[in-house]
Design a protein around this motif. Structure first.
Motif, mmCIF file in Angstrom:
data_model
loop_
_atom_site.group_PDB
_atom_site.id
_atom_site.type_symbol
_atom_site.label_atom_id
_atom_site.label_comp_id
_atom_site.label_asym_id
_atom_site.label_seq_id
_atom_site.Cartn_x
_atom_site.Cartn_y
_atom_site.Cartn_z
ATOM 1 N N LEU A 194 0.826 -1.207 0.000
ATOM 2 C CA LEU A 194 0.000 0.000 0.000
ATOM 3 C C LEU A 194 0.863 1.261 0.000
ATOM 4 O O LEU A 194 0.497 2.263 -0.629
ATOM 5 N N ARG A 195 2.004 1.215 0.682
ATOM 6 C CA ARG A 195 2.912 2.363 0.667
ATOM 7 C C ARG A 195 3.450 2.617 -0.735
ATOM 8 O O ARG A 195 3.556 3.760 -1.175
ATOM 9 N N VAL A 196 3.796 1.543 -1.440
ATOM 10 C CA VAL A 196 4.278 1.676 -2.819
ATOM 11 C C VAL A 196 3.184 2.288 -3.688
ATOM 12 O O VAL A 196 3.438 3.203 -4.478
ATOM 13 N N GLU A 197 1.962 1.780 -3.543
ATOM 14 C CA GLU A 197 0.845 2.305 -4.325
ATOM 15 C C GLU A 197 0.567 3.758 -3.978
ATOM 16 O O GLU A 197 0.261 4.570 -4.861
ATOM 17 N N LEU A 198 0.670 4.109 -2.702
ATOM 18 C CA LEU A 198 0.440 5.493 -2.288
ATOM 19 C C LEU A 198 1.474 6.423 -2.901
ATOM 20 O O LEU A 198 1.131 7.492 -3.411
ATOM 21 N N GLU A 199 2.727 6.032 -2.874
ATOM 22 C CA GLU A 199 3.779 6.867 -3.470
ATOM 23 C C GLU A 199 3.562 7.024 -4.963
ATOM 24 O O GLU A 199 3.754 8.108 -5.511
ATOM 25 N N SER A 200 3.146 5.962 -5.618
ATOM 26 C CA SER A 200 2.859 6.028 -7.047
ATOM 27 C C SER A 200 1.692 6.978 -7.314
ATOM 28 O O SER A 200 1.735 7.804 -8.232
ATOM 29 N N THR A 201 0.660 6.886 -6.497
ATOM 30 C CA THR A 201 -0.507 7.755 -6.647
ATOM 31 C C THR A 201 -0.122 9.210 -6.399
ATOM 32 O O THR A 201 -0.566 10.113 -7.117
ATOM 33 N N ARG A 202 0.705 9.434 -5.403
ATOM 34 C CA ARG A 202 1.161 10.803 -5.127
ATOM 35 C C ARG A 202 1.958 11.359 -6.296
ATOM 36 O O ARG A 202 1.830 12.536 -6.643
ATOM 37 N N ALA A 203 2.807 10.529 -6.905
ATOM 38 C CA ALA A 203 3.595 10.980 -8.053
ATOM 39 C C ALA A 203 2.687 11.329 -9.223
ATOM 40 O O ALA A 203 2.888 12.350 -9.896
ATOM 41 N N VAL A 204 1.680 10.512 -9.467
ATOM 42 C CA VAL A 204 0.725 10.794 -10.548
ATOM 43 C C VAL A 204 -0.043 12.069 -10.241
ATOM 44 O O VAL A 204 -0.233 12.925 -11.119
ATOM 45 N N ALA A 205 -0.484 12.238 -8.998
ATOM 46 C CA ALA A 205 -1.230 13.446 -8.621
ATOM 47 C C ALA A 205 -0.363 14.689 -8.789
ATOM 48 O O ALA A 205 -0.841 15.727 -9.277
ATOM 49 N N ALA A 206 0.899 14.596 -8.410
ATOM 50 C CA ALA A 206 1.794 15.747 -8.570
ATOM 51 C C ALA A 206 1.984 16.077 -10.044
ATOM 52 O O ALA A 206 1.963 17.251 -10.443
ATOM 53 N N ARG A 207 2.140 15.049 -10.874
ATOM 54 C CA ARG A 207 2.300 15.281 -12.318
ATOM 55 C C ARG A 207 1.031 15.875 -12.905
ATOM 56 O O ARG A 207 1.095 16.799 -13.734
ATOM 57 N N LEU A 208 -0.116 15.390 -12.502
ATOM 58 C CA LEU A 208 -1.381 15.935 -13.001
ATOM 59 C C LEU A 208 -1.566 17.381 -12.562
ATOM 60 O O LEU A 208 -2.029 18.222 -13.341
ATOM 61 N N ALA A 209 -1.199 17.682 -11.320
ATOM 62 C CA ALA A 209 -1.306 19.062 -10.844
ATOM 63 C C ALA A 209 -0.387 19.964 -11.658
ATOM 64 O O ALA A 209 -0.768 21.085 -12.034
ATOM 65 N N GLU A 210 0.794 19.475 -11.959
ATOM 66 C CA GLU A 210 1.739 20.248 -12.769
ATOM 67 C C GLU A 210 1.185 20.468 -14.170
ATOM 68 O O GLU A 210 1.242 21.585 -14.714
ATOM 69 N N LEU A 211 0.621 19.430 -14.774
ATOM 70 C CA LEU A 211 0.033 19.555 -16.113
ATOM 71 C C LEU A 211 -1.166 20.500 -16.102
ATOM 72 O O LEU A 211 -1.375 21.255 -17.035
ATOM 73 N N ARG A 212 -1.948 20.443 -15.045
ATOM 74 C CA ARG A 212 -3.115 21.306 -14.947
ATOM 75 C C ARG A 212 -2.686 22.785 -14.859
ATOM 76 O O ARG A 212 -3.274 23.647 -15.503
#
Length: 162
Positions: A103-121
């Motif tokens: 779950l920690r691995v998945e959370l870090e992956s989700t956080r990375a995707v969210a950060a990239r999406l926020a940057e793209l937005r």
């Protein structure tokens, strides 16, 4: 077991006479321990007792507790039950640790995707820079943002949910 020739400690293979010899006890003692629930061996199709290596080790521990420590059979039963519960708890803890790690691995992956999406937005609002951005996609449930790929991406209007 990785090959058919390897044996598990839980595989019931020893008949009562062999188990008695390996444990240093009389077969009648093994039958009594089975009746008391101290060691419950597997059964063959003909209902004969089949002891595993784990059963043999338990019989040796029963003998040690009885002879060296002076523990009576009801005390030994309590000790063995506590050992079984402890092993179950340890297995559960190990499973939960593995699940938490995943779950920690998945959370870090989700956080990375969210950060990239926020940057793209953030960068998507400035289409004059020529950088790839995001356009809103309307949905009846939630707003979804998709990457813009430039002039070939269509009208740049929000798309309906399909």
């Amino acid at each position: 077991m990785s090959t058919p020739y390897e044996m598990s400690d839980d595989l019931p293979v020893y008949v009562i006479s062999v188990a008695a010899q390996l444990s240093g006890m009389h077969p009648q003692t093994l039958r009594a321990y089975d009746r008391l629930g101290l060691v419950s061996p597997g059964r063959s199709q003909g209902r004969g007792r089949r002891y595993s290596m784990r059963d043999i080790l338990a019989l040796r521990e029963i003998q040690r507790l009885s002879q060296e420590e002076g523990v009576n059979l009801s005390g030994i039963k309590l000790i063995l039950d506590q050992h079984r519960e402890l092993e179950q708890a340890r297995r559960l803890i190990a499973e939960l640790h593995a699940e938490v790690a995943q779950l920690r691995v998945e959370l870090e992956s989700t956080r990375a995707v969210a950060a990239r999406l926020a940057e793209l937005r953030r960068s998507g609002n400035d289409t004059r820079s020529g950088r790839e951005g995001l356009v809103p996609v309307r949905s009846t449930r939630v707003a979804v943002w998709e990457p813009m790929t430039g002039p070939s991406s269509g009208s740049g209007q929000p798309r309906g949910d399909t």
